[in-house]
Write a protein that holds these residues in place. Structure first.
Motif, PDB file in Angstrom:
ATOM      1  N   GLU A  51      42.666  97.271 -63.050  1.00 17.72           N
ATOM      2  CA  GLU A  51      43.453  96.095 -63.414  1.00 17.72           C
ATOM      3  C   GLU A  51      43.555  95.990 -64.923  1.00 17.72           C
ATOM      4  OE1 GLU A  51      43.543  91.232 -62.731  1.00 17.72           O
ATOM      5  OE2 GLU A  51      42.129  92.501 -61.618  1.00 17.72           O
ATOM      6  N   ARG A  88      49.637  88.693 -62.184  1.00 17.30           N
ATOM      7  CA  ARG A  88      49.147  88.045 -63.409  1.00 17.30           C
ATOM      8  C   ARG A  88      50.280  87.504 -64.262  1.00 17.30           C
ATOM      9  NH1 ARG A  88      46.424  90.907 -68.564  1.00 17.30           N
ATOM     10  NH2 ARG A  88      45.800  89.023 -69.673  1.00 17.30           N
ATOM     11  N   ARG A 135      49.389  87.524 -75.450  1.00 12.41           N
ATOM     12  CA  ARG A 135      48.351  87.054 -74.534  1.00 12.41           C
ATOM     13  C   ARG A 135      46.957  87.528 -74.939  1.00 12.41           C
ATOM     14  NH1 ARG A 135      49.424  86.123 -68.880  1.00 12.41           N
ATOM     15  NH2 ARG A 135      51.582  85.492 -68.523  1.00 12.41           N
ATOM     16  N   LEU A 157      49.269  93.423 -61.940  1.00 14.20           N
ATOM     17  CA  LEU A 157      49.933  92.995 -63.174  1.00 14.20           C
ATOM     18  C   LEU A 157      51.099  92.057 -62.866  1.00 14.20           C
ATOM     19  CD1 LEU A 157      50.031  93.207 -66.232  1.00 14.20           C
ATOM     20  CD2 LEU A 157      51.520  95.217 -65.984  1.00 14.20           C
ATOM     21  N   ARG A 163      43.713  94.220 -68.183  1.00 10.50           N
ATOM     22  CA  ARG A 163      43.393  92.903 -68.716  1.00 10.50           C
ATOM     23  C   ARG A 163      44.134  92.648 -70.032  1.00 10.50           C
ATOM     24  NH1 ARG A 163      42.428  89.950 -65.081  1.00 10.50           N
ATOM     25  NH2 ARG A 163      41.719  88.450 -66.649  1.00 10.50           N
ATOM     26  N   THR A 204      47.550  98.655 -59.391  1.00  7.26           N
ATOM     27  CA  THR A 204      47.662  98.207 -60.781  1.00  7.26           C
ATOM     28  C   THR A 204      48.952  97.433 -60.997  1.00  7.26           C
ATOM     29  OG1 THR A 204      46.329 100.010 -61.701  1.00  7.26           O
ATOM     30  CG2 THR A 204      47.952  99.004 -63.159  1.00  7.26           C
ATOM     31  N   ASP A 215      41.354  97.846 -73.401  1.00  9.97           N
ATOM     32  CA  ASP A 215      41.777  98.688 -72.285  1.00  9.97           C
ATOM     33  C   ASP A 215      43.241  99.096 -72.402  1.00  9.97           C
ATOM     34  OD1 ASP A 215      42.980  96.261 -71.706  1.00  9.97           O
ATOM     35  OD2 ASP A 215      42.396  96.223 -69.598  1.00  9.97           O
ATOM     36  N   GLU A 262      43.114  92.114 -72.927  1.00  5.82           N
ATOM     37  CA  GLU A 262      42.534  91.051 -73.744  1.00  5.82           C
ATOM     38  C   GLU A 262      42.329  91.528 -75.180  1.00  5.82           C
ATOM     39  OE1 GLU A 262      39.058  90.235 -71.482  1.00  5.82           O
ATOM     40  OE2 GLU A 262      40.107  88.940 -70.034  1.00  5.82           O
TER      41      GLU A 262
END
Length: 274
Positions: A147, A29, A176, A26, A149, A22, A238, A151
């Motif tokens: 992972e 990303r 983001r 990150l 995200r 994880t 998440d 979002e």
């Protein structure tokens, strides 16, 4: 504002491998560096006689085992972090203390959420201790990792210093996100204040370019953590962002109800600040 350096505790135990994956995902990303720390403390009580003196032969055994564990932790960390910029360090202190010290050079700490017994805290970081003492936001990963995200994000709002700190610390992720819900739970007589507070926070986030909306829900205090997870599930989020509430007692932290639920029963990622 962005996270440039992430910090994670690496352990020899394979159960910690999902957390390393994880952290590495990150870091990739976010285009951030990943700092791994191997930290394990000698368990002198395990090799002491009733008067507290360590047996020489067993002392050597304990020292050798700790070094073997740290070498194994380094291998696991470097395997997980191979695709990102990374660095490694070791410490022979209790992991939570060692991480808190190393956090002076990090923007975000990735940790696990399982409660520990006394012996385990010599090898694994006590996350409550880390949250309360490090002075950095701590991202608690579910036991299975995954992972992040981010979002869609739920912000757990309670009008206090800790929640304000959490919102500020989480801005790199909030900016983001596709959608952010600022949520408060309250008793019926407090609904008007809760609506005003969450609306103000949502408006503040919008000024930073965050797509945010407010949500206030009537619920008893002991269901606040449950309601946050229900909202996150409905939203497809998440990540929950929350202030960590608690105070110290001898050798342990007494945590607030929501903090305890989100930390010890993590259904998804939680970013805590104190």
């Amino acid at each position: 504002m962005s996270y440039k350096t992430l910090l994670v505790h690496a352990e020899a135990d394979l159960a910690a491998a999902p957390r390393l994956a994880t952290a590495a995902a990150l870091a990739k990303r976010l285009d951030a560096a990943l700092l791994g720390l191997g930290a394990e403390m000698y368990d002198w009580m395990a090799v002491s006689d009733p008067y507290g003196f360590a047996a020489p032969d067993w002392t050597d055994v304990v020292r050798r085992q700790v070094e073997v564990d740290l070498q194994a932790a380094e291998r696991l960390f470097r395997q997980a972090a191979a695709a990102v910029q990374h660095d490694w360090g070791i410490s022979h202190e209790a992991p939570a203390l060692a991480l808190a010290r190393r956090a002076r050079a990090a923007d975000l700490i990735i940790a696990g959420g399982a409660p520990l017994d006394g012996a385990a805290s010599l090898r694994a970081a006590d996350t409550a201790d880390l949250i309360m003492t490090s002075g950095r936001p701590v991202l608690v990963a579910p036991p299975t990792g995954g992972e992040l995200r981010a979002e869609r994000i739920v912000v757990a709002w309670k009008d206090g210093r800790e929640a304000r700190r959490a919102v500020a610390d989480a801005l790199p992720l909030l900016k983001r996100a596709e959608e952010v819900v600022v949520m408060a739970t309250c008793a019926a007589p407090e609904m008007e204040d809760a609506q005003a507070a969450t609306a103000a926070v949502a408006q503040h986030l919008k000024s930073h370019g965050v797509t945010a909306r407010a949500c206030a829900r009537i619920a008893p205090a002991d269901r606040a953590g449950v309601e946050l997870n229900i909202e996150a599930q409905a939203l497809g989020a998440d990540l929950i962002v929350a202030g960590a509430y608690g105070h110290s007692r001898v050798r342990e932290w007494l945590l607030g109800g929501v903090t305890h639920t989100l930390l010890h029963q993590p259904e998804r990622f939680v970013l805590f600040s104190h």
